[in-house]
Enzyme design. Structure first.
Site, PDB file in Angstrom:
ATOM      1  N   GLU A  48       0.818  -1.224   0.000  1.00 23.90           N
ATOM      2  CA  GLU A  48       0.000   0.000   0.000  1.00 23.90           C
ATOM      3  C   GLU A  48       0.852   1.275   0.000  1.00 23.90           C
ATOM      4  O   GLU A  48       0.304   2.372   0.065  1.00 23.90           O
ATOM      5  CB  GLU A  48      -0.934  -0.009   1.220  1.00 23.90           C
ATOM      6  CG  GLU A  48      -2.005  -1.089   1.124  1.00 23.90           C
ATOM      7  CD  GLU A  48      -2.944  -1.118   2.331  1.00 23.90           C
ATOM      8  OE1 GLU A  48      -2.463  -0.900   3.467  1.00 23.90           O
ATOM      9  OE2 GLU A  48      -4.144  -1.368   2.130  1.00 23.90           O
TER      10      GLU A  48
ATOM     11  N   GLU B 153      -9.973  -5.069   9.159  1.00 21.23           N
ATOM     12  CA  GLU B 153      -8.884  -4.085   9.167  1.00 21.23           C
ATOM     13  C   GLU B 153      -7.863  -4.387   8.069  1.00 21.23           C
ATOM     14  O   GLU B 153      -7.443  -3.487   7.350  1.00 21.23           O
ATOM     15  CB  GLU B 153      -8.212  -4.076  10.547  1.00 21.23           C
ATOM     16  CG  GLU B 153      -7.038  -3.144  10.685  1.00 21.23           C
ATOM     17  CD  GLU B 153      -7.420  -1.663  10.625  1.00 21.23           C
ATOM     18  OE1 GLU B 153      -8.619  -1.352  10.737  1.00 21.23           O
ATOM     19  OE2 GLU B 153      -6.515  -0.835  10.443  1.00 21.23           O
TER      20      GLU B 153
ATOM     21  N   ILE C  34      -6.644  -7.471   5.005  1.00 22.55           N
ATOM     22  CA  ILE C  34      -6.624  -8.785   4.356  1.00 22.55           C
ATOM     23  C   ILE C  34      -5.458  -8.773   3.386  1.00 22.55           C
ATOM     24  O   ILE C  34      -5.239  -7.781   2.667  1.00 22.55           O
ATOM     25  CB  ILE C  34      -7.960  -9.145   3.672  1.00 22.55           C
ATOM     26  CG1 ILE C  34      -7.909 -10.578   3.128  1.00 22.55           C
ATOM     27  CG2 ILE C  34      -8.345  -8.146   2.596  1.00 22.55           C
ATOM     28  CD1 ILE C  34      -9.260 -11.185   2.812  1.00 22.55           C
TER      29      ILE C  34
ATOM     30  N   VAL D 263      -2.811 -11.590   0.988  1.00 13.71           N
ATOM     31  CA  VAL D 263      -2.335 -12.915   0.571  1.00 13.71           C
ATOM     32  C   VAL D 263      -0.976 -12.714  -0.084  1.00 13.71           C
ATOM     33  O   VAL D 263      -0.826 -11.824  -0.955  1.00 13.71           O
ATOM     34  CB  VAL D 263      -3.336 -13.587  -0.407  1.00 13.71           C
ATOM     35  CG1 VAL D 263      -2.768 -14.880  -0.969  1.00 13.71           C
ATOM     36  CG2 VAL D 263      -4.668 -13.855   0.306  1.00 13.71           C
TER      37      VAL D 263
ATOM     38  N   ILE E 290      -7.707 -17.997  -1.875  1.00 12.69           N
ATOM     39  CA  ILE E 290      -7.408 -17.888  -0.439  1.00 12.69           C
ATOM     40  C   ILE E 290      -8.142 -16.705   0.194  1.00 12.69           C
ATOM     41  O   ILE E 290      -8.784 -16.850   1.242  1.00 12.69           O
ATOM     42  CB  ILE E 290      -5.883 -17.800  -0.217  1.00 12.69           C
ATOM     43  CG1 ILE E 290      -5.228 -19.116  -0.646  1.00 12.69           C
ATOM     44  CG2 ILE E 290      -5.575 -17.487   1.261  1.00 12.69           C
ATOM     45  CD1 ILE E 290      -3.712 -19.125  -0.599  1.00 12.69           C
TER      46      ILE E 290
ATOM     47  N   THR F 234     -10.780 -15.254  -0.913  1.00 15.48           N
ATOM     48  CA  THR F 234     -12.214 -15.573  -0.942  1.00 15.48           C
ATOM     49  C   THR F 234     -12.583 -16.457   0.245  1.00 15.48           C
ATOM     50  O   THR F 234     -13.607 -16.237   0.895  1.00 15.48           O
ATOM     51  CB  THR F 234     -12.574 -16.281  -2.263  1.00 15.48           C
ATOM     52  OG1 THR F 234     -12.178 -15.450  -3.347  1.00 15.48           O
ATOM     53  CG2 THR F 234     -14.068 -16.545  -2.360  1.00 15.48           C
TER      54      THR F 234
ATOM     55  N   TYR G  39     -13.114  -7.311  -4.359  1.00 17.50           N
ATOM     56  CA  TYR G  39     -14.264  -7.027  -3.492  1.00 17.50           C
ATOM     57  C   TYR G  39     -15.581  -7.091  -4.267  1.00 17.50           C
ATOM     58  O   TYR G  39     -16.587  -7.568  -3.738  1.00 17.50           O
ATOM     59  CB  TYR G  39     -14.095  -5.666  -2.804  1.00 17.50           C
ATOM     60  CG  TYR G  39     -12.902  -5.630  -1.865  1.00 17.50           C
ATOM     61  CD1 TYR G  39     -12.525  -6.766  -1.149  1.00 17.50           C
ATOM     62  CD2 TYR G  39     -12.155  -4.473  -1.696  1.00 17.50           C
ATOM     63  CE1 TYR G  39     -11.430  -6.744  -0.292  1.00 17.50           C
ATOM     64  CE2 TYR G  39     -11.056  -4.449  -0.830  1.00 17.50           C
ATOM     65  CZ  TYR G  39     -10.704  -5.592  -0.150  1.00 17.50           C
ATOM     66  OH  TYR G  39      -9.620  -5.574   0.695  1.00 17.50           O
TER      67      TYR G  39
HETATM   68  C1  LIG Z   1      -6.659  -8.723  -2.975  1.00 20.77           C
HETATM   69  C2  LIG Z   1      -6.083 -10.070  -2.474  1.00 20.77           C
HETATM   70  C3  LIG Z   1      -6.284 -10.169  -0.957  1.00 20.77           C
HETATM   71  C4  LIG Z   1      -6.816 -11.197  -3.186  1.00 20.77           C
HETATM   72  O1  LIG Z   1      -6.249 -12.423  -2.719  1.00 20.77           O
HETATM   73  P1  LIG Z   1      -6.355 -13.797  -3.553  1.00 20.77           P
HETATM   74  O2  LIG Z   1      -6.171 -14.917  -2.584  1.00 20.77           O
HETATM   75  O3  LIG Z   1      -5.477 -13.715  -4.725  1.00 20.77           O
HETATM   76  O4  LIG Z   1      -7.882 -13.733  -4.053  1.00 20.77           O
HETATM   77  P2  LIG Z   1      -8.716 -14.946  -4.606  1.00 20.77           P
HETATM   78  O5  LIG Z   1      -7.838 -15.959  -5.248  1.00 20.77           O
HETATM   79  O6  LIG Z   1      -9.654 -15.398  -3.553  1.00 20.77           O
HETATM   80  O7  LIG Z   1      -9.512 -14.140  -5.718  1.00 20.77           O
HETATM   81  C5  LIG Z   1     -10.808 -14.419  -6.090  1.00 20.77           C
HETATM   82  C6  LIG Z   1     -11.156 -13.602  -7.315  1.00 20.77           C
HETATM   83  O8  LIG Z   1     -11.035 -12.200  -7.094  1.00 20.77           O
HETATM   84  C7  LIG Z   1     -10.552 -11.606  -8.264  1.00 20.77           C
HETATM   85  N1  LIG Z   1      -9.172 -11.179  -8.020  1.00 20.77           N
HETATM   86  C8  LIG Z   1      -8.373 -11.469  -6.978  1.00 20.77           C
HETATM   87  N2  LIG Z   1      -7.186 -10.875  -7.074  1.00 20.77           N
HETATM   88  C9  LIG Z   1      -7.233 -10.201  -8.212  1.00 20.77           C
HETATM   89  C10 LIG Z   1      -6.306  -9.387  -8.879  1.00 20.77           C
HETATM   90  N3  LIG Z   1      -5.071  -9.140  -8.371  1.00 20.77           N
HETATM   91  N4  LIG Z   1      -6.672  -8.822 -10.054  1.00 20.77           N
HETATM   92  C11 LIG Z   1      -7.902  -9.055 -10.561  1.00 20.77           C
HETATM   93  N5  LIG Z   1      -8.819  -9.827  -9.994  1.00 20.77           N
HETATM   94  C12 LIG Z   1      -8.491 -10.387  -8.819  1.00 20.77           C
HETATM   95  C13 LIG Z   1     -10.618 -12.637  -9.318  1.00 20.77           C
HETATM   96  O9  LIG Z   1     -11.918 -12.723  -9.808  1.00 20.77           O
HETATM   97  C14 LIG Z   1     -10.285 -13.840  -8.514  1.00 20.77           C
HETATM   98  O10 LIG Z   1     -10.601 -15.034  -9.096  1.00 20.77           O
HETATM   99  P3  LIG Z   1      -9.506 -15.761 -10.076  1.00 20.77           P
HETATM  100  O11 LIG Z   1      -8.140 -15.416  -9.557  1.00 20.77           O
HETATM  101  O12 LIG Z   1      -9.813 -17.195  -9.902  1.00 20.77           O
HETATM  102  O13 LIG Z   1      -9.805 -15.196 -11.412  1.00 20.77           O
HETATM  103  C15 LIG Z   1      -4.572 -10.183  -2.831  1.00 20.77           C
HETATM  104  O14 LIG Z   1      -4.409  -9.907  -4.200  1.00 20.77           O
HETATM  105  C16 LIG Z   1      -3.685  -9.267  -2.012  1.00 20.77           C
HETATM  106  O15 LIG Z   1      -3.243  -9.609  -0.919  1.00 20.77           O
HETATM  107  N6  LIG Z   1      -3.394  -8.087  -2.573  1.00 20.77           N
HETATM  108  C17 LIG Z   1      -2.477  -7.151  -1.934  1.00 20.77           C
HETATM  109  C18 LIG Z   1      -3.006  -6.603  -0.631  1.00 20.77           C
HETATM  110  C19 LIG Z   1      -4.340  -5.935  -0.762  1.00 20.77           C
HETATM  111  O16 LIG Z   1      -4.641  -5.233  -1.722  1.00 20.77           O
HETATM  112  N7  LIG Z   1      -5.158  -6.150   0.265  1.00 20.77           N
HETATM  113  C20 LIG Z   1      -6.431  -5.499   0.375  1.00 20.77           C
HETATM  114  C21 LIG Z   1      -6.227  -4.174   1.052  1.00 20.77           C
HETATM  115  S1  LIG Z   1      -7.763  -3.298   1.239  1.00 20.77           S
END
Ligand SMILES: CC(C)(COP(=O)(O)OP(=O)(O)OC[C@H]1O[C@@H](n2cnc3c(N)ncnc32)[C@H](O)[C@@H]1OP(=O)(O)O)[C@@H](O)C(=O)NCCC(=O)NCCS
Length: 159
Positions: A27, A84, A86, A88, A97, A99, A132
């Protein structure tokens, strides 16, 4: 390949702090992280904790976390969950994960009859916003977060 979710334990405190710092790096807010290990230990694992954490493991390796607490809506007349953090780790993304972490919190809301599940996201964080949307969240465009801290907080307190 298997995913498991579990509540964080006291010996996860250093891992949680590492996740917090990795999220802050993403971030571009690392300079704002003041939390130390002792803060995590006290607030998540002291007596009567008011903030909670779920850890996601992929084949036993720490992959991500969700950190949350209870808030309250007078309109709903019910507590809710405020998410607060999330996060991965990059190597584990797009495996469902986050999700699964969100689903577990949604299930807690249903089981505990909580009114709302909500959180903030930075407006430039398009990947997270897309994620989201995929879990059914809608933005509250009419609301902005307001904050008093630092010297302004001291001034307000001093009157
Ligand atoms: C956002 C985050 C938590 C998602 O984690 P993840 O475990 O990859 O998410 P999921 O695998 O459950 O994703 C489910 C769906 O959401 C969408 N999605 C998730 N990450 C995405 C990305 N980077 N870009 C586009 N779509 C995304 C997709 O539809 C995805 O399904 P698919 O990957 O099978 O196509 C992760 O990318 C992360 O930690 N990002 C950096 C930190 C962050 O932004 N945290 C939130 C702060 S508010």
């Amino acid at each position: 390949m298997s995913l498991s979710l579990r509540p964080a334990r006291r010996d996860d405190a250093a891992l949680i702090l590492a996740f917090v710092r990795e999220l802050a790096d993403y971030e571009k807010l690392r300079h704002e992280v003041e939390a130390e290990l002792a803060d995590i230990e006290r607030d998540l694992f002291g007596s009567n904790p008011r903030v909670f954490c779920d850890i996601a493991e992929w084949d036993g390796a720490p992959a991500g976390f969700a950190l949350w607490f209870y808030n309250y809506s007078t309109f709903r007349g019910r507590h809710g969950i405020f998410l607060e953090d999330i996060f991965v780790r990059p190597a584990f993304r797009s495996r469902g994960i986050a999700t699964a972490l969100m689903r577990a919190l949604a299930q807690r809301c249903v089981t505990e009859k909580l009114g709302r599940f909500e959180w903030n996201v930075l407006d430039w964080n398009a990947p997270a916003i897309r994620f989201y949307r995929s879990v059914g969240a809608i933005p509250l465009d009419a609301w902005t977060t307001q904050r008093v801290d630092g010297e302004a907080l001291e001034r307000l307190a001093a009157g």
